[in-house]
Design a protein around this motif. Structure first.
Motif, PDB file in Angstrom:
ATOM      1  N   TYR A 380       0.786  -1.227   0.000  1.00 10.58           N
ATOM      2  CA  TYR A 380       0.000   0.000   0.000  1.00 10.58           C
ATOM      3  C   TYR A 380       0.823   1.285   0.000  1.00 10.58           C
ATOM      4  N   LEU A 381       1.988   1.298   0.604  1.00  2.63           N
ATOM      5  CA  LEU A 381       2.633   2.566   0.930  1.00  2.63           C
ATOM      6  C   LEU A 381       2.900   3.448  -0.282  1.00  2.63           C
ATOM      7  N   THR A 382       3.426   2.871  -1.350  1.00  3.89           N
ATOM      8  CA  THR A 382       3.797   3.686  -2.512  1.00  3.89           C
ATOM      9  C   THR A 382       2.583   4.177  -3.296  1.00  3.89           C
ATOM     10  N   ASP A 383       1.641   3.281  -3.572  1.00  2.54           N
ATOM     11  CA  ASP A 383       0.495   3.634  -4.418  1.00  2.54           C
ATOM     12  C   ASP A 383      -0.715   4.132  -3.640  1.00  2.54           C
ATOM     13  N   HIS A 384      -0.863   3.684  -2.390  1.00  2.00           N
ATOM     14  CA  HIS A 384      -2.025   4.076  -1.595  1.00  2.00           C
ATOM     15  C   HIS A 384      -1.584   4.446  -0.166  1.00  2.00           C
ATOM     16  N   PRO A 385      -0.797   5.528  -0.031  1.00  2.00           N
ATOM     17  CA  PRO A 385      -0.297   5.883   1.300  1.00  2.00           C
ATOM     18  C   PRO A 385      -1.409   6.206   2.299  1.00  2.00           C
ATOM     19  N   GLN A 386      -2.515   6.800   1.818  1.00  2.89           N
ATOM     20  CA  GLN A 386      -3.621   7.089   2.728  1.00  2.89           C
ATOM     21  C   GLN A 386      -4.153   5.809   3.367  1.00  2.89           C
ATOM     22  N   THR A 387      -4.347   4.783   2.548  1.00  9.67           N
ATOM     23  CA  THR A 387      -4.856   3.508   3.062  1.00  9.67           C
ATOM     24  C   THR A 387      -3.923   2.938   4.120  1.00  9.67           C
ATOM     25  N   THR A 388      -2.622   3.094   3.913  1.00  5.03           N
ATOM     26  CA  THR A 388      -1.637   2.603   4.872  1.00  5.03           C
ATOM     27  C   THR A 388      -1.920   3.134   6.265  1.00  5.03           C
ATOM     28  N   TRP A 389      -2.060   4.445   6.365  1.00  8.30           N
ATOM     29  CA  TRP A 389      -2.196   5.064   7.688  1.00  8.30           C
ATOM     30  C   TRP A 389      -3.598   4.889   8.249  1.00  8.30           C
ATOM     31  N   PHE A 390      -4.592   4.765   7.389  1.00  2.12           N
ATOM     32  CA  PHE A 390      -5.945   4.497   7.886  1.00  2.12           C
ATOM     33  C   PHE A 390      -6.019   3.095   8.515  1.00  2.12           C
ATOM     34  N   ILE A 391      -5.262   2.148   7.943  1.00  4.39           N
ATOM     35  CA  ILE A 391      -5.228   0.806   8.533  1.00  4.39           C
ATOM     36  C   ILE A 391      -4.549   0.842   9.901  1.00  4.39           C
ATOM     37  N   VAL A 392      -3.440   1.597  10.002  1.00  4.33           N
ATOM     38  CA  VAL A 392      -2.771   1.735  11.307  1.00  4.33           C
ATOM     39  C   VAL A 392      -3.717   2.388  12.318  1.00  4.33           C
ATOM     40  N   ALA A 393      -4.434   3.427  11.865  1.00  7.18           N
ATOM     41  CA  ALA A 393      -5.407   4.068  12.752  1.00  7.18           C
ATOM     42  C   ALA A 393      -6.503   3.091  13.155  1.00  7.18           C
ATOM     43  N   GLY A 394      -6.911   2.237  12.201  1.00  5.52           N
ATOM     44  CA  GLY A 394      -7.947   1.240  12.510  1.00  5.52           C
ATOM     45  C   GLY A 394      -7.517   0.298  13.618  1.00  5.52           C
ATOM     46  N   ILE A 395      -6.226  -0.061  13.656  1.00 10.21           N
ATOM     47  CA  ILE A 395      -5.720  -0.890  14.752  1.00 10.21           C
ATOM     48  C   ILE A 395      -5.904  -0.160  16.080  1.00 10.21           C
ATOM     49  N   GLY A 396      -5.612   1.139  16.071  1.00 11.13           N
ATOM     50  CA  GLY A 396      -5.771   1.923  17.289  1.00 11.13           C
ATOM     51  C   GLY A 396      -7.216   2.058  17.729  1.00 11.13           C
ATOM     52  N   PHE A 397      -8.106   2.337  16.777  1.00 11.20           N
ATOM     53  CA  PHE A 397      -9.517   2.490  17.130  1.00 11.20           C
ATOM     54  C   PHE A 397     -10.117   1.165  17.596  1.00 11.20           C
ATOM     55  N   THR A 398      -9.689   0.062  17.004  1.00  8.76           N
ATOM     56  CA  THR A 398     -10.155  -1.255  17.456  1.00  8.76           C
ATOM     57  C   THR A 398      -9.706  -1.514  18.884  1.00  8.76           C
ATOM     58  N   SER A 399      -8.455  -1.185  19.188  1.00 10.76           N
ATOM     59  CA  SER A 399      -7.943  -1.358  20.550  1.00 10.76           C
ATOM     60  C   SER A 399      -8.680  -0.452  21.529  1.00 10.76           C
ATOM     61  N   THR A 400      -9.008   0.771  21.092  1.00  9.47           N
ATOM     62  CA  THR A 400      -9.760   1.685  21.956  1.00  9.47           C
ATOM     63  C   THR A 400     -11.137   1.112  22.271  1.00  9.47           C
TER      64      THR A 400
END
Length: 417
Positions: A380-400
């Protein structure tokens, strides 16, 4: 008069060994986070471990933060001084051998062993040495601080660790630019050699206050007891979500800085979190001191999760800096209350055993963050950088969300009273 009395307590409350130990901690963290700042980029781009660079780095950090549970046995048996010297000697050797994998005159031995096998084994050697330092320094701080200033002593220790974490990437950047990325590992090796000499000549073994020398058998029994507390283990697993996000600062952010933002000095971004912790911890601790620990931790999770949304939505350098600072704010809110909460969950007489597991979420987070980072970088990082960070954020929101559910249905209600 009260201020003068307090100042006198500070002057006389710590033995000289306290200051030696904290100086060793400062430079050890500088060496560790200097190497950590470039490790994944070094493994992927210099060594050629394109698909598993972050995974190997994640295992490396995971072992460092999980082995202290049993490393205390070695400290009890051989003492702080000998264990510290062993730690720095292994660090010196390990960092050098890892760096050798990226040098032309190391090609023969690396190819003989095999690139993956060589790098993995050298990282594990280094991690075993690194696991020894935490019980040594924390134990020294506890023993060499008088009761009236023990809280201040641990604050100094925490500050030294974060100062080293902030300076390490900066030193790494200077070495990287002038001599090459592989020489950052050599810098950490040389620093560890001088730490070995410092521990040898200046560190004095403090008088032990232990009433019981732990054995590996006792540690194993204690581990079974803690793992049998499924509610506590579930809490630690949920909390590891915070550290899955944290490690992306070292595993994923450097490639984002280089490939998407076209900012080559990625080490500067890695120093923002530690600097933010230094600035935010004291005011945030004062702000939320009357809150329930679980409330402060949940807020910290939420703020940290939103920071990745900011990176995804605003792909600029300064937005990334602001986002990492925002993450540090969340960390500063939750970190002190986390240790307080863990101690409150421990049954009577078992606080020390349970606190030994406080680093387990950091280890679980690192073990998990490495493969996640490799997957996100490749897909994802090169072609879809937004998706990369939204997935990382999703890990955080799931943990919250899981933390909230844990508080509603599993958390002992009397703990927050």
């Amino acid at each position: 008069m009260a201020f003068a009395q307090r100042l006198q307590e500070v002057r006389t409350g710590f033995s000289p060994t306290f200051w030696i130990a904290n100086s060793l901690e400062l430079f050890e963290r500088l060496a560790f986070y200097g190497a950590k700042a470039v490790l994944v980029v070094f493994l992927v781009e210099r060594v050629g471990l394109v698909e598993e660079g972050a995974t190997y780095a994640g295992i490396f950090s995971g072992v460092i933060f999980s082995l202290p549970i049993v490393a205390g046995v070695i400290v009890d048996r051989y003492g702080f001084k000998k264990t510290l010297m062993a730690c720095f000697f292994i660090f010196c050797l390990g960092y050098f051998l890892v760096g050798l994998a990226g040098m032309s005159y190391g090609e023969t031995i690396v190819n003989l062993v095999g690139k993956k096998a060589y790098v993995f084994s050298m990282l594990m050697l280094t991690a075993v040495g690194g696991s020894l330092i935490k019980p040594c320094i924390v134990g020294t701080v506890a023993i060499t601080s008088k009761p009236s200033v023990k809280g201040l002593g641990f604050s100094i220790y925490y500050s030294m660790a974060n100062l080293g974490g902030a300076l390490g990437p900066i030193v790494a950047l200077m070495v990287h630019e002038h001599w090459g990325i592989e020489h950052v590992l050599i810098m950490s090796s040389i620093t560890s050699f001088f730490l070995f000499l410092g521990a040898w000549f200046f560190y004095k073994e403090p008088e032990s206050q232990a009433t019981e020398v732990r054995t590996f058998g006792r540690v194993f029994t204690d581990m079974l007891m803690v793992f049998a507390n499924l509610r506590f283990i579930f809490f630690l697993v949920i909390f590891s979500g915070f550290w899955i996000m944290f490690w992306q600062i070292f595993y994923l952010l450097p490639f984002y800085a280089k490939d998407v933002l076209h900012f080559e000095k990625f080490e500067l971004l890695e120093t923002v979190d530690a600097t933010g912790i230094i600035l935010f911890t004291v005011p945030m601790a004062a702000l939320v001191k009357s809150w329930k620990p679980i409330t402060a931790m949940t807020l910290g999770f939420l703020l940290a999760s939103f920071s990745w949304i900011l990176i995804g939505m605003v792909p600029t350098l300064w937005a990334t800096v602001a986002a990492i600072a925002f993450y540090a704010l969340g960390e500063a809110i939750q970190a002190p209350r986390f240790y307080e909460y863990v101690s409150s969950l421990a049954p009577k007489g078992q606080v020390g055993t349970y606190m030994g597991f406080a680093f387990l979420p950091v280890a679980i987070g690192s073990f998990t963050a490495g493969p996640v980072a490799d997957w996100l970088r490749i897909n994802y990082l090169t072609d879809h950088p937004q998706t990369t960070w939204f997935i990382v954020a999703g890990i955080g929101f799931t943990s919250t969300a899981l933390m909230t559910l844990y508080n509603l249905f599993l958390a002992p209600k009397h703990q927050d009273a």
